[in-house]
Scaffold this motif. Structure first.
Motif: not given
Length: 64
Positions: A31-55
């Protein structure tokens, strides 16, 4: 606050290992690491999609 009671006859290393496991499960550090930098919700969704595709690609390569 986490408390770890050292049992009778238990080594300090073992008790420390239990404490570290409990601490990791609380996800405080994550949680501390996540709070160091704000990521927009759209960016989070894009990252999760990329991770799922890679996996999925990785798992398919293992099957072949």
């Amino acid at each position: 606050m986490l408390k770890t009671i050292v049992k009778e006859g238990e080594s300090i290393e073992r008790a420390l290992k239990r404490f570290k496991r409990k601490y990791k499960k609380t996800k405080v550090l994550q949680e501390l690491r996540e709070r160091q930098q704000y990521t927009k919700p759209s960016e989070e969704r894009r990252q999760t999609k990329q991770k799922a595709a890679y996996k999925e690609k990785y798992l398919r390569s293992l099957e072949e």
